[in-house]
Design a protein around this motif. Structure first.
Motif, PDB file in Angstrom:
ATOM      1  N   THR A 165      47.556  24.663  85.810  1.00  0.00           N
ATOM      2  CA  THR A 165      46.222  24.839  86.396  1.00  0.00           C
ATOM      3  C   THR A 165      46.295  25.614  87.704  1.00  0.00           C
ATOM      4  O   THR A 165      45.396  26.392  88.029  1.00  0.00           O
ATOM      5  CB  THR A 165      45.585  23.453  86.634  1.00  0.00           C
ATOM      6  OG1 THR A 165      45.489  22.764  85.388  1.00  0.00           O
ATOM      7  CG2 THR A 165      44.192  23.570  87.256  1.00  0.00           C
ATOM      8  N   SER A 166      47.379  25.415  88.455  1.00  0.00           N
ATOM      9  CA  SER A 166      47.489  26.029  89.786  1.00  0.00           C
ATOM     10  C   SER A 166      47.491  27.557  89.727  1.00  0.00           C
ATOM     11  O   SER A 166      47.144  28.209  90.709  1.00  0.00           O
ATOM     12  CB  SER A 166      48.741  25.521  90.514  1.00  0.00           C
ATOM     13  OG  SER A 166      49.908  26.091  89.964  1.00  0.00           O
ATOM     14  N   VAL A 167      47.874  28.145  88.599  1.00  0.00           N
ATOM     15  CA  VAL A 167      47.816  29.616  88.486  1.00  0.00           C
ATOM     16  C   VAL A 167      46.382  30.084  88.746  1.00  0.00           C
ATOM     17  O   VAL A 167      46.145  31.014  89.514  1.00  0.00           O
ATOM     18  CB  VAL A 167      48.286  30.103  87.099  1.00  0.00           C
ATOM     19  CG1 VAL A 167      48.102  31.611  86.970  1.00  0.00           C
ATOM     20  CG2 VAL A 167      49.737  29.724  86.848  1.00  0.00           C
ATOM     21  N   VAL A 168      45.443  29.429  88.105  1.00  0.00           N
ATOM     22  CA  VAL A 168      44.034  29.818  88.234  1.00  0.00           C
ATOM     23  C   VAL A 168      43.506  29.440  89.627  1.00  0.00           C
ATOM     24  O   VAL A 168      42.781  30.207  90.256  1.00  0.00           O
ATOM     25  CB  VAL A 168      43.182  29.181  87.115  1.00  0.00           C
ATOM     26  CG1 VAL A 168      41.744  29.658  87.188  1.00  0.00           C
ATOM     27  CG2 VAL A 168      43.787  29.497  85.751  1.00  0.00           C
ATOM     28  N   THR A 169      43.900  28.273  90.107  1.00  0.00           N
ATOM     29  CA  THR A 169      43.484  27.828  91.440  1.00  0.00           C
ATOM     30  C   THR A 169      43.928  28.824  92.508  1.00  0.00           C
ATOM     31  O   THR A 169      43.134  29.255  93.347  1.00  0.00           O
ATOM     32  CB  THR A 169      44.116  26.449  91.762  1.00  0.00           C
ATOM     33  OG1 THR A 169      43.892  25.572  90.672  1.00  0.00           O
ATOM     34  CG2 THR A 169      43.541  25.869  93.045  1.00  0.00           C
ATOM     35  N   VAL A 170      45.201  29.183  92.464  1.00  0.00           N
ATOM     36  CA  VAL A 170      45.768  30.077  93.481  1.00  0.00           C
ATOM     37  C   VAL A 170      45.191  31.484  93.332  1.00  0.00           C
ATOM     38  O   VAL A 170      44.790  32.109  94.317  1.00  0.00           O
ATOM     39  CB  VAL A 170      47.317  30.105  93.378  1.00  0.00           C
ATOM     40  CG1 VAL A 170      47.910  31.227  94.222  1.00  0.00           C
ATOM     41  CG2 VAL A 170      47.893  28.759  93.810  1.00  0.00           C
TER      42      VAL A 170
ATOM     43  N   THR B 153      42.916  45.558  88.531  1.00  0.00           N
ATOM     44  CA  THR B 153      43.004  46.407  87.338  1.00  0.00           C
ATOM     45  C   THR B 153      41.585  46.767  86.910  1.00  0.00           C
ATOM     46  O   THR B 153      40.616  46.260  87.473  1.00  0.00           O
ATOM     47  CB  THR B 153      43.669  45.678  86.155  1.00  0.00           C
ATOM     48  OG1 THR B 153      42.748  44.694  85.652  1.00  0.00           O
ATOM     49  CG2 THR B 153      44.971  45.008  86.552  1.00  0.00           C
ATOM     50  N   GLU B 154      41.485  47.607  85.866  1.00  0.00           N
ATOM     51  CA  GLU B 154      40.173  47.992  85.338  1.00  0.00           C
ATOM     52  C   GLU B 154      39.446  46.761  84.790  1.00  0.00           C
ATOM     53  O   GLU B 154      38.219  46.716  84.770  1.00  0.00           O
ATOM     54  CB  GLU B 154      40.315  49.024  84.224  1.00  0.00           C
ATOM     55  CG  GLU B 154      41.289  50.153  84.522  1.00  0.00           C
ATOM     56  CD  GLU B 154      42.748  49.726  84.360  1.00  0.00           C
ATOM     57  OE1 GLU B 154      43.107  49.239  83.271  1.00  0.00           O
ATOM     58  OE2 GLU B 154      43.522  49.861  85.345  1.00  0.00           O
ATOM     59  N   ARG B 155      40.215  45.740  84.334  1.00  0.00           N
ATOM     60  CA  ARG B 155      39.594  44.526  83.780  1.00  0.00           C
ATOM     61  C   ARG B 155      39.095  43.584  84.870  1.00  0.00           C
ATOM     62  O   ARG B 155      38.380  42.628  84.582  1.00  0.00           O
ATOM     63  CB  ARG B 155      40.610  43.748  82.939  1.00  0.00           C
ATOM     64  CG  ARG B 155      40.936  44.367  81.614  1.00  0.00           C
ATOM     65  CD  ARG B 155      41.970  43.525  80.885  1.00  0.00           C
ATOM     66  NE  ARG B 155      41.408  42.307  80.314  1.00  0.00           N
ATOM     67  CZ  ARG B 155      42.150  41.337  79.757  1.00  0.00           C
ATOM     68  NH1 ARG B 155      43.461  41.458  79.717  1.00  0.00           N
ATOM     69  NH2 ARG B 155      41.582  40.267  79.242  1.00  0.00           N
ATOM     70  N   GLY B 156      39.525  43.808  86.101  1.00  0.00           N
ATOM     71  CA  GLY B 156      39.206  42.898  87.192  1.00  0.00           C
ATOM     72  C   GLY B 156      40.494  42.422  87.839  1.00  0.00           C
ATOM     73  O   GLY B 156      41.548  43.041  87.666  1.00  0.00           O
ATOM     74  N   LEU B 157      40.402  41.323  88.592  1.00  0.00           N
ATOM     75  CA  LEU B 157      41.568  40.808  89.307  1.00  0.00           C
ATOM     76  C   LEU B 157      42.365  39.873  88.408  1.00  0.00           C
ATOM     77  O   LEU B 157      41.925  38.778  88.068  1.00  0.00           O
ATOM     78  CB  LEU B 157      41.126  40.098  90.580  1.00  0.00           C
ATOM     79  CG  LEU B 157      40.555  41.023  91.656  1.00  0.00           C
ATOM     80  CD1 LEU B 157      39.865  40.224  92.756  1.00  0.00           C
ATOM     81  CD2 LEU B 157      41.656  41.900  92.253  1.00  0.00           C
ATOM     82  N   LEU B 158      43.563  40.312  88.026  1.00  0.00           N
ATOM     83  CA  LEU B 158      44.430  39.540  87.131  1.00  0.00           C
ATOM     84  C   LEU B 158      45.384  38.662  87.950  1.00  0.00           C
ATOM     85  O   LEU B 158      45.592  38.910  89.141  1.00  0.00           O
ATOM     86  CB  LEU B 158      45.223  40.502  86.240  1.00  0.00           C
ATOM     87  CG  LEU B 158      44.551  40.916  84.922  1.00  0.00           C
ATOM     88  CD1 LEU B 158      43.093  41.246  85.088  1.00  0.00           C
ATOM     89  CD2 LEU B 158      45.288  42.095  84.295  1.00  0.00           C
ATOM     90  N   PRO B 159      45.967  37.635  87.309  1.00  0.00           N
ATOM     91  CA  PRO B 159      46.851  36.736  88.058  1.00  0.00           C
ATOM     92  C   PRO B 159      48.049  37.484  88.661  1.00  0.00           C
ATOM     93  O   PRO B 159      48.761  38.188  87.950  1.00  0.00           O
ATOM     94  CB  PRO B 159      47.319  35.728  87.001  1.00  0.00           C
ATOM     95  CG  PRO B 159      46.322  35.815  85.886  1.00  0.00           C
ATOM     96  CD  PRO B 159      45.807  37.223  85.899  1.00  0.00           C
ATOM     97  N   GLY B 160      48.258  37.338  89.943  1.00  0.00           N
ATOM     98  CA  GLY B 160      49.386  37.951  90.625  1.00  0.00           C
ATOM     99  C   GLY B 160      50.588  37.028  90.657  1.00  0.00           C
ATOM    100  O   GLY B 160      50.505  35.861  90.243  1.00  0.00           O
TER     101      GLY B 160
END
Lengths: 256, 256
Positions: A165-170, B153-160
């Motif tokens: 869950t923390s991936v989305v939170t962060v 990205t073009e899709r929006g902000l992806l998980p970094g």
């Protein structure tokens, strides 16, 4: 020893440890059933359906039917349905949470969902995490089935749903609503399901941080059994103590 | 306007935006090259090798060779090699970080590594996260190439990578050592690579939280260009200001 009219049980560390039955717990539940006392297994495991959990318990010789299992997936589906009926959700998670949401009338979709729900998913991928992040950034309400940081297995402590869950939170800088223990949300619903008065219901578990705090947060009496996570030494470090403590449920057989 | 002897550049938002060149930045670098002034591209992107990054820059018409690119993967490999030579590492990450570690003499292995390294990995899986968590719980030093929470990205902000890293942080309750901007670690190494004195080197970037803070943390003068993330309005909210601010590098052509 106070006699309670309804019993809420944790599973792992309370009824069994991994693949090993805790015999005293089985005997306790068998006696509850003989005396026709209501009991409910309350679990943070969102991956399995209630029927699957009950089948596992029966394999251990513990009397359990599907309706006697209440999962955080069911609690999550109920919670979301109260927020918005016939809504849409993007779900990271396994069969338990997917089925609970579909049964409750939710439409699962990848883009622009009303809710983003994260439960444990052993097939997690960057694409799934991306969809969850984009959904939350687009305004979806962010919900997590539970905040458990680790799952005990034979290999050691594996990543729990709280860590996924923390991936989305962060990434989105948005806090989720957690549903499972130690949150009050799952416990209030469990009380409704079992149907016994709050003051005459007992929450039994082995983990101070989840089971016992869940009971405390919901104003339910608690019994910590030292058959799992929380040791007697560790328990002394907490200010707020459980209502009752036992080495095993054997000590509680006479109270039924 | 102070004349500097060496220039450190950020990439995305400073030299280009996604697939679009920032022409003033190209012109600036072309002039640096004509005047034989040293410059180095310093990137938090751990997925590509320096050669791959340089090729992308040349495609934009920006003069760049592999040795003029310094990635957080190189900084990570150097940092680990200083901690322990010929060590073992378990790596979550793509080609850039894998190659950097192998070139530096590390042995990549799944179990009982000396280091667990997390970089962006678009093929992330539960099994990879499991191995990283088990490694850290077994005592490996936990290192992350960078803490960026999102990738535009073009899709929006992806998980970094900062968000992927948090799975291991949360599950093991262990903080990683971050290497990339805004950390001092990557900047100190970049200074060594470019070889100009600290006081005569300028860090140029569009992101206050990474590029500018990286310069500040290393005691290097900074130039914030408003061609990317940080807007003039947003910049006013920070107490510590960059050494210089410009709408684009066009304003700095005469200082070369």
């Amino acid at each position: 020893m106070k006699k309670y009219k309804g019993y809420l049980f944790d599973l792992d560390g309370t009824m069994y440890k991994g693949t090993e039955l805790i015999a005293e717990a089985r005997d306790f539940v068998v006696k509850l059933k003989e005396k026709n006392l209501p009991y409910l297994f309350v679990t943070n495991n969102s991956s399995r359906t209630p029927e699957q959990v009950a089948a596992k318990l029966r394999d251990f010789g513990i009397p359990a039917e599907g309706p006697q299992v209440f999962t955080t997936s069911q609690a999550t589906a109920n919670f979301l349905a109260e927020k918005k009926e016939n809504a849409t959700a993007y779900v990271i998670g396994e069969e338990g949470i997917q089925q609970a949401l579909i049964e409750k009338g939710f439409t699962l979709q990848d883009e622009n969902p009303d809710f983003v729900v994260v439960g444990i998913d052993r097939s997690i991928s960057y694409e799934k995490l991306t969809k969850a992040c984009l959904g939350v950034r687009n305004g979806a309400t962010f919900v997590s089935t539970n905040g458990d940081i680790a799952i005990p297995t034979e290999r050691g402590l594996l990543p729990g749903n709280g860590s996924l869950t923390s991936v989305v939170t962060v990434s989105t800088e948005t806090q989720p609503i957690f549903i499972g223990k130690p949150e009050k949300i799952i416990m209030e619903q469990a009380l409704e399901v079992i149907g016994t008065p709050r003051s005459e219901t007992l929450m039994i578990g082995d983990n101070y941080h989840t089971d016992i705090m869940a009971g405390m947060n919901a104003g339910i009496d608690t019994l910590l059994v030292h058959t799992g996570v929380t040791t007697p030494e560790h328990l002394t470090t907490f200010e707020q103590q459980p209502t009752h403590v036992a080495h095993s449920l054997l000590e509680w057989m006479e109270s039924i």
